[in-house]
Enzyme design. Structure first.
Site, PDB file in Angstrom:
ATOM      1  N   ASN A 105      -1.209  11.559-100.197  1.00  0.00           N
ATOM      2  CA  ASN A 105       0.069  11.126-100.771  1.00  0.00           C
ATOM      3  C   ASN A 105       0.079   9.607-100.893  1.00  0.00           C
ATOM      4  O   ASN A 105      -0.493   8.913-100.051  1.00  0.00           O
ATOM      5  CB  ASN A 105       1.221  11.563 -99.869  1.00  0.00           C
ATOM      6  CG  ASN A 105       2.586  11.211-100.462  1.00  0.00           C
ATOM      7  OD1 ASN A 105       2.825  11.437-101.647  1.00  0.00           O
ATOM      8  ND2 ASN A 105       3.474  10.657 -99.654  1.00  0.00           N
ATOM      9  N   HIS A 107       2.720   6.435-100.959  1.00  0.00           N
ATOM     10  CA  HIS A 107       4.105   6.120-100.611  1.00  0.00           C
ATOM     11  C   HIS A 107       4.319   4.614-100.781  1.00  0.00           C
ATOM     12  O   HIS A 107       3.482   3.813-100.351  1.00  0.00           O
ATOM     13  CB  HIS A 107       4.389   6.533 -99.156  1.00  0.00           C
ATOM     14  CG  HIS A 107       5.809   6.281 -98.755  1.00  0.00           C
ATOM     15  ND1 HIS A 107       6.850   7.092 -99.156  1.00  0.00           N
ATOM     16  CD2 HIS A 107       6.363   5.284 -98.016  1.00  0.00           C
ATOM     17  CE1 HIS A 107       7.986   6.604 -98.677  1.00  0.00           C
ATOM     18  NE2 HIS A 107       7.720   5.507 -97.988  1.00  0.00           N
TER      19      HIS A 107
HETATM   20  C1  GRF Z   1       5.662   5.975-106.619  1.00  0.00           C
HETATM   21  O1  GRF Z   1       6.302   4.802-106.194  1.00  0.00           O
HETATM   22  C2  GRF Z   1       5.087   6.714-105.437  1.00  0.00           C
HETATM   23  O2  GRF Z   1       4.647   5.876-104.419  1.00  0.00           O
HETATM   24  C3  GRF Z   1       6.258   7.513-104.972  1.00  0.00           C
HETATM   25  O3  GRF Z   1       6.921   7.925-106.126  1.00  0.00           O
HETATM   26  C4  GRF Z   1       6.643   6.985-107.178  1.00  0.00           C
HETATM   27  C5  GRF Z   1       6.073   7.784-108.305  1.00  0.00           C
HETATM   28  O4  GRF Z   1       5.867   7.015-109.428  1.00  0.00           O
HETATM   29  N1  GRF Z   1       5.837   8.599-104.115  1.00  0.00           N
HETATM   30  P1  GRF Z   1       5.036   7.602-110.648  1.00  0.00           P
HETATM   31  O5  GRF Z   1       5.635   8.955-111.006  1.00  0.00           O
HETATM   32  O6  GRF Z   1       3.605   7.711-110.242  1.00  0.00           O
HETATM   33  O7  GRF Z   1       5.244   6.608-111.758  1.00  0.00           O
END
Ligand code: GRF
Length: 215
Positions: A105, A107
């Site tokens: 994941n 984050h």
């Molecule tokens: C990212 O900031 C990721 O870290 C978080 O959700 C956001 C998703 O952005 N889990 P994207 O859909 O990849 O543009």
């Protein structure tokens, strides 16, 4: 021999796009599963010629039933590693047991600080000097799994929340592909009770990689 990777996404899919655009070998993106109808992640996958599967969690009576469906599709595509790229669901037993210690994941904070929703807003409101992003293995908690790699991003004077988010996202796009490649290269190990990357991702990483992972 390539390592087949399935991506789960719910939203705009910029991290998915970073994976599509990166040199991931020996990892190979084999499918994208999205749980939100109309999400941009789906059209990004289709534009890249990747099998794109919409599995709307709202169409299932339980989280277990939803995840069973996701696992079935991932298995149908021969997936070995799963990457959550903006997948806005906490995982339960079906996915965790189908891919034990094989779900990554991304984050947008330096975990364990600011888990959960709007990590960038939490960091901005707290007035931290440094935030960043983390790639970790998924466990049953919310952003609690073993940390594999991190990139630090300063909160500059006058930064808005959105500006901080934009600069963190740019580092996410570098860090996630590097860790996916490391996973496919078999460089993610449990050593002495701690998960780590055997050698830091070669390139594409911001300055800070988990010191545990540094040589
Ligand atoms: C990212 O900031 C990721 O870290 C978080 O959700 C956001 C998703 O952005 N889990 P994207 O859909 O990849 O543009």
């Amino acid at each position: 021999m390539s390592v087949r990777v399935g991506v789960l996404a719910s939203g705009s899919g910029t991290n998915l796009q970073a994976l599509i655009d990166a040199e991931l070998s020996p990892a190979e993106l084999s499918c994208v599963v999205c749980n939100v109808p109309g999400a941009k992640a789906l059209s990004r996958a289709e534009a890249a010629g990747l099998p794109a599967e919409l599995i709307d969690h709202k169409a299932y009576p339980s989280r277990t039933a939803f995840e069973d469906a996701v696992v079935a599709r991932l298995r149908a595509h021969g997936v070995e590693w799963v990457v959550l790229a903006g997948f806005m669901r906490i995982l339960g037993a079906p996915l965790l047991s189908a891919f034990p210690d094989r779900i990554l994941n991304i984050h947008p904070s330096l975990l364990p600080a600011f888990p959960g929703l709007d990590a960038q807003g939490q960091a901005h409101a707290a007035g931290v000097c440094i935030s960043g992003c983390t790639v970790h293995l998924i466990d049953a908690g919310c952003d609690t799994g073993p940390i594999l790699a991190q990139a630090a991003v300063p909160r500059l004077p006058g930064d808005s929340r959105d500006e901080l988010q934009r600069r963190i996202l740019a580092q996410e796009h570098r860090l996630l592909p590097a860790v996916v490649r490391a996973a496919a290269e078999g460089r993610i190990h449990l050593l002495d009770g701690r998960w780590r990357i055997e050698a830091p991702p070669a390139e594409g990483c911001a300055a800070l990689i988990n010191p545990e992972a540094a040589p």
